[in-house]
Design a protein around this motif. Structure first.
Motif, short mmCIF file in Angstrom:
data_model
loop_
_atom_site.label_atom_id
_atom_site.label_comp_id
_atom_site.label_asym_id
_atom_site.label_seq_id
_atom_site.Cartn_x
_atom_site.Cartn_y
_atom_site.Cartn_z
N SER A 10 19.24 10.84 20.76
CA SER A 10 19.77 10.43 19.45
C SER A 10 19.09 11.19 18.31
CB SER A 10 19.65 8.93 19.28
OG SER A 10 18.30 8.58 19.27
N ASN A 11 17.85 11.64 18.53
CA ASN A 11 17.18 12.42 17.48
C ASN A 11 17.47 13.91 17.59
OD1 ASN A 11 15.72 10.47 15.89
ND2 ASN A 11 14.51 10.10 17.73
N GLY A 12 18.27 14.29 18.56
CA GLY A 12 18.67 15.70 18.71
C GLY A 12 17.51 16.60 19.11
N ILE A 13 16.61 16.07 19.91
CA ILE A 13 15.43 16.87 20.29
C ILE A 13 15.67 17.56 21.63
CG2 ILE A 13 12.98 16.71 20.96
CD1 ILE A 13 12.77 14.49 18.83
N ALA A 14 15.44 18.87 21.64
CA ALA A 14 15.59 19.63 22.89
C ALA A 14 14.29 19.51 23.67
CB ALA A 14 15.89 21.08 22.58
N VAL A 15 14.41 19.07 24.90
CA VAL A 15 13.19 18.86 25.70
C VAL A 15 13.07 19.95 26.76
CG1 VAL A 15 11.91 17.20 27.11
CG2 VAL A 15 13.47 16.39 25.36
N HIS A 16 11.90 20.57 26.87
CA HIS A 16 11.66 21.58 27.89
C HIS A 16 10.52 21.07 28.77
CE1 HIS A 16 13.85 24.17 25.08
NE2 HIS A 16 13.09 23.61 24.16
N VAL A 17 10.80 20.88 30.04
CA VAL A 17 9.75 20.37 30.93
C VAL A 17 9.41 21.45 31.96
CG1 VAL A 17 9.09 18.52 32.51
CG2 VAL A 17 10.66 18.05 30.65
N THR A 18 8.13 21.75 32.08
CA THR A 18 7.68 22.72 33.08
C THR A 18 6.61 22.05 33.92
OG1 THR A 18 7.93 24.34 31.33
CG2 THR A 18 6.97 25.14 33.39
N CYS A 19 6.99 21.66 35.13
CA CYS A 19 6.02 20.99 36.00
C CYS A 19 5.52 21.95 37.06
CB CYS A 19 6.65 19.78 36.68
SG CYS A 19 6.92 18.43 35.54
N ALA A 20 4.21 22.08 37.16
CA ALA A 20 3.65 22.98 38.18
C ALA A 20 3.86 22.37 39.56
CB ALA A 20 2.17 23.17 37.92
N ALA A 21 3.93 23.23 40.57
CA ALA A 21 4.10 22.74 41.95
C ALA A 21 2.73 22.34 42.52
CB ALA A 21 4.71 23.84 42.80
N SER A 22 2.74 21.49 43.52
CA SER A 22 1.53 21.06 44.25
C SER A 22 0.40 20.61 43.33
CB SER A 22 0.99 22.20 45.13
OG SER A 22 2.00 22.66 45.95
N GLU A 47 18.27 22.13 14.88
CA GLU A 47 17.99 23.24 15.81
C GLU A 47 16.48 23.47 15.97
OE1 GLU A 47 19.61 24.54 12.53
OE2 GLU A 47 20.83 22.91 13.37
N GLY A 48 15.74 22.95 15.02
CA GLY A 48 14.30 23.23 15.06
C GLY A 48 13.49 22.12 15.70
N ARG A 49 14.13 21.29 16.52
CA ARG A 49 13.38 20.18 17.13
C ARG A 49 13.20 20.46 18.63
NH1 ARG A 49 16.28 14.99 14.22
NH2 ARG A 49 15.96 15.74 12.09
N HIS A 50 12.03 21.01 18.96
CA HIS A 50 11.78 21.34 20.38
C HIS A 50 10.53 20.64 20.87
CE1 HIS A 50 14.83 24.46 20.73
NE2 HIS A 50 14.58 24.71 19.45
N LEU A 51 10.68 19.96 21.98
CA LEU A 51 9.53 19.27 22.60
C LEU A 51 9.29 19.92 23.96
CD1 LEU A 51 7.56 16.78 22.66
CD2 LEU A 51 9.36 15.58 23.87
N SER A 52 8.08 20.46 24.16
CA SER A 52 7.78 21.11 25.45
C SER A 52 6.69 20.32 26.15
CB SER A 52 7.29 22.53 25.24
OG SER A 52 8.20 23.21 24.41
N ILE A 53 6.99 19.93 27.39
CA ILE A 53 5.99 19.19 28.18
C ILE A 53 5.71 20.03 29.42
CG2 ILE A 53 5.50 17.05 29.42
CD1 ILE A 53 7.47 15.67 27.53
N ALA A 54 4.42 20.27 29.66
CA ALA A 54 4.07 21.09 30.83
C ALA A 54 2.92 20.45 31.59
CB ALA A 54 3.68 22.49 30.37
N THR A 55 2.97 20.58 32.92
CA THR A 55 1.81 20.15 33.72
C THR A 55 1.24 21.38 34.40
OG1 THR A 55 3.18 19.69 35.65
CG2 THR A 55 2.72 17.83 34.20
#
Ligand code: ADP
Length: 622
Positions: free
Chosen positions: A478-490, A522-530
């Motif tokens: 609803s907030n129009g946030i693009a989410v990028h998730v990068t999860c490492a393997a193992s 367009e400027g709302r980007h959330l990146s989550i990485a493990t």
């Protein structure tokens, strides 16, 4: 009675007395080797003086030769005992030199093993009595002397060299008095005795041996030094006792109980305070098993394991555990211990000394703080969920709406003639699946609302990230946030409280959303990485929002907020949760981005040893 018959027996008596005293000390003291060797030398000198006196009075060549044989043997024993004494007592000197000296002295004694002893005389033709001052007489022998007896004296000379060398080393090591007193007198009197005996044996002078007098002088120097040692150790024992008392007093004043565990005897000595801490009476004998028996059953195994490890690895020991008191309450004890400094002792011969302190008050305080932190975290979760309520209502409304329209469709289908049962079956399956979806939303909400004690369990961090994302999905959309998730393997598992770690991630994500509220869509980007590495697992939450203040750490201060309705507690609670997991939480500026400055929050937790085997590589979704 002449001065000869008076002096020699006196030497004998003095040597026997000294020998007995030091034998007694040597048998009682550990290690008493130096005293025992001294006693051996003293008895040898006593026998030597008896034989000397007998030789003075010998009335036939055969008697003289027989006495000569025995005096040679005793001289050999004396040389050996002196070498051993110096070796043991000084702790210096060259072993090979000592062995060589004893070997060279004793080898020619083989000649004395012949039926007629041959070391000094090859043959005695006559003995004659010589009168000396004071009317005293002594016997001298005449005959053919064995030139090989010089070998015997070479051995004595080697002993002199060994003692001198050992004394110099001792001097250099700082034990100067011992080096001069004992080393100096042994060297000097050995030389005097050796030269005099060599001159008598060589027939250069006619005189009775005075070897026993020289040895008596040596024994006296050795005895004085040994007695000094004894006095010093008595003084030291007294000082030690006093210092122990002072230490116990100081330890008692500091509230510390002192204990010593003698592993060999399986006994524990404990100061009065230690006994009070472990509920032992003042004079009770305490064994290891009895002391362990006072420990709370749940803590016994880790305590014993830690002790065994400290013994095996010879490391210090530190532990906190509970002791059961007679009224069945618990007392928390903190213990620190160290092994006693006998480096090469076997584990069975080691002693462990330690201090114990009552830490019940500190533990109770910690428990209260933990309880309060949990309560605060709970309140903060409720606060966050109220922020999410709109999105959660949406998450619930959607399946409920679908269920309603499906149910209405089914009602219509069922009244048809003939009813389309296949379609109705499909509709019912849809209803069940939507109901499960709604049920899942409620389950997640309930879990977050639950207030319970902090409980650690192995967790797959990628799953925690996924769970949180499910919870905030509607809000992000609803907030129009693009989410990028990068999860490492193992990614290895971490030990954590699942709800509290979800709360941390949820807080970071909601803060990121707030920070990007002023951005264009367009400027709302959330990146989550493990990621993982170096024994840690890291989750980073990065946004393209307004960025952090210049003093980044301020955001973690309690009540620091830039939001109209903010409390400013979220990040400080998150940090305390992460610290309780032995992890770290920090923020860093993200650098210039197209839509704002941005911030990255990193959460790092210690990895458990085994990898969880879960995780997908670079799953990217918007
Ligand atoms: P609250 O959200 O109630 O203000 P927090 O402790 O969660 O409390 O946050 C404290 C402050 O830290 C926020 O008010 C905000 O100024 C700042 N902050 C937190 N996260 C971010 C972020 N991702 N970007 C910029 N500022 C942030």
């Amino acid at each position: 009675m002449t001065w000869i018959t008076f002096l020699w027996p006196m030497v004998t008596a003095a040597c026997i007395t000294m020998g007995l005293i030091h034998l007694w000390i040597g048998l009682r003291q550990t290690p008493g080797t130096a005293h025992k060797l001294f006693a051996l030398a003293a008895f040898a000198v006593a026998v030597f003086s008896v034989l000397e006196l007998a030789m003075i009075r010998a009335d036939s060549p055969a008697r003289f030769l027989e006495l000569q044989r025995w005096i040679d043997f005793v001289a050999g024993a004396l040389v050996a005992s002196l070498a051993a004494f110096v070796w043991v007592y000084f702790g210096t000197g060259r072993k090979w030199l000592a062995l060589l000296a004893v070997g060279v002295t004793c080898t020619p004694l083989i000649l004395d093993l012949l039926p007629v002893p041959k070391l000094i005389f090859l043959q005695i033709t006559a003995v004659r009595t010589v009168e000396t001052f004071g009317g005293a007489t002594y016997t001298v022998a005449e005959g053919i002397r064995n030139p090989w007896h010089a070998v015997f004296y070479m051995g004595v000379l080697l002993l002199v060299v060994f003692v001198a060398d050992a004394s110099v080393t001792l001097w250099r090591r700082g034990a100067r008095r011992r080096a001069v007193r004992v080393g100096g007198s042994i060297t000097f009197f050995l030389l005097v005795a050796g030269v005099q005996a060599a001159l008598v044996d060589g027939g250069v002078i006619n005189a009775p041996y005075i070897v026993s007098f020289c040895y008596l002088a040596i024994l006296m120097a050795m005895g004085v030094e040994l007695s000094d040692d004894l006095f010093r150790s008595v003084q030291l024992a007294q000082d030690l006792h006093e210092s122990e008392m002072r230490m116990e007093l100081a330890a008692d004043a500091a509230g510390v109980g002192v204990w010593i565990w003698s592993i060999q005897d399986n006994r524990i000595w404990g100061s009065e305070r230690w006994r009070r801490l472990f509920e032992f009476s003042p004079h009770e004998t305490v064994t290891y098993e009895q002391a362990v028996g006072r420990i709370h059953p749940d803590d016994r195994e880790p305590v014993e394991r830690g002790l065994q490890r400290a013994l095996a690895e010879r490391t210090d020991y530190a532990e906190e555990f509970r002791v059961m008191t007679p009224d069945s309450s618990e007392r928390w004890i903190g213990v620190r211990a160290r092994l006693s400094a006998q480096a090469n002792a076997t584990p069975a011969r080691m002693r462990m000394m330690g201090a114990a302190i009552d830490i019940t008050a500190r533990r109770q305080l910690e428990q209260r703080i933990e309880q309060q932190r949990n309560e605060l975290a709970h309140l903060s979760r409720i606060n966050m969920l109220s922020e999410l309520s709109g999105s959660l209502a949406h998450e619930l409304n959607q399946p409920l709406g679908i269920i309603l329209s499906n149910a209405q469709a089914a009602q219509r289908l069922i009244v048809q003639e003939p009813p389309d049962l296949a379609e109705v079956r499909d509709i019912l399956a849809d209803i069940v699946s939507e109901d499960e979806r709604a049920g899942e939303v409620i389950r997640r909400m309930r879990a977050m609302l639950k207030s319970g004690p902090f409980s650690l369990q192995p967790l797959a961090i990628n799953e925690t990230v996924e769970e949180v994302l499910r919870l905030v999905r509607s809000d992000l959309i609803s907030n129009g946030i693009a989410v990028h998730v990068t999860c490492a393997a193992s990614v290895p598992q971490v030990l954590g409280d699942p709800i509290q770690l979800q709360q941390v991630l949820l807080n970071l994500i909601l803060n990121a959303c707030d920070a990007m509220a002023a951005n264009s869509l367009e400027g709302r980007h959330l990146s989550i990485a493990t990621t993982h590495g170096k024994g840690c697992v890291r989750v980073s939450v990065a946004d393209t929002g307004c960025g952090l203040p210049a003093e980044i750490e301020r955001v973690f201060e309690p009540f620091h907020t830039t939001k109209k309705e903010g409390l400013g507690l979220g990040l400080s609670i998150c940090r305390s949760i992460v610290s309780a997991h032995n992890g770290r939480l920090w923020a860093q500026a993200r650098g210039a981005t197209a839509s704002g400055r941005g911030a990255t929050f990193c959460l790092e937790l210690p990895a458990m040893e085994r990898p969880s085997g879960e995780g997908r590589v670079a799953s990217d979704k918007s």
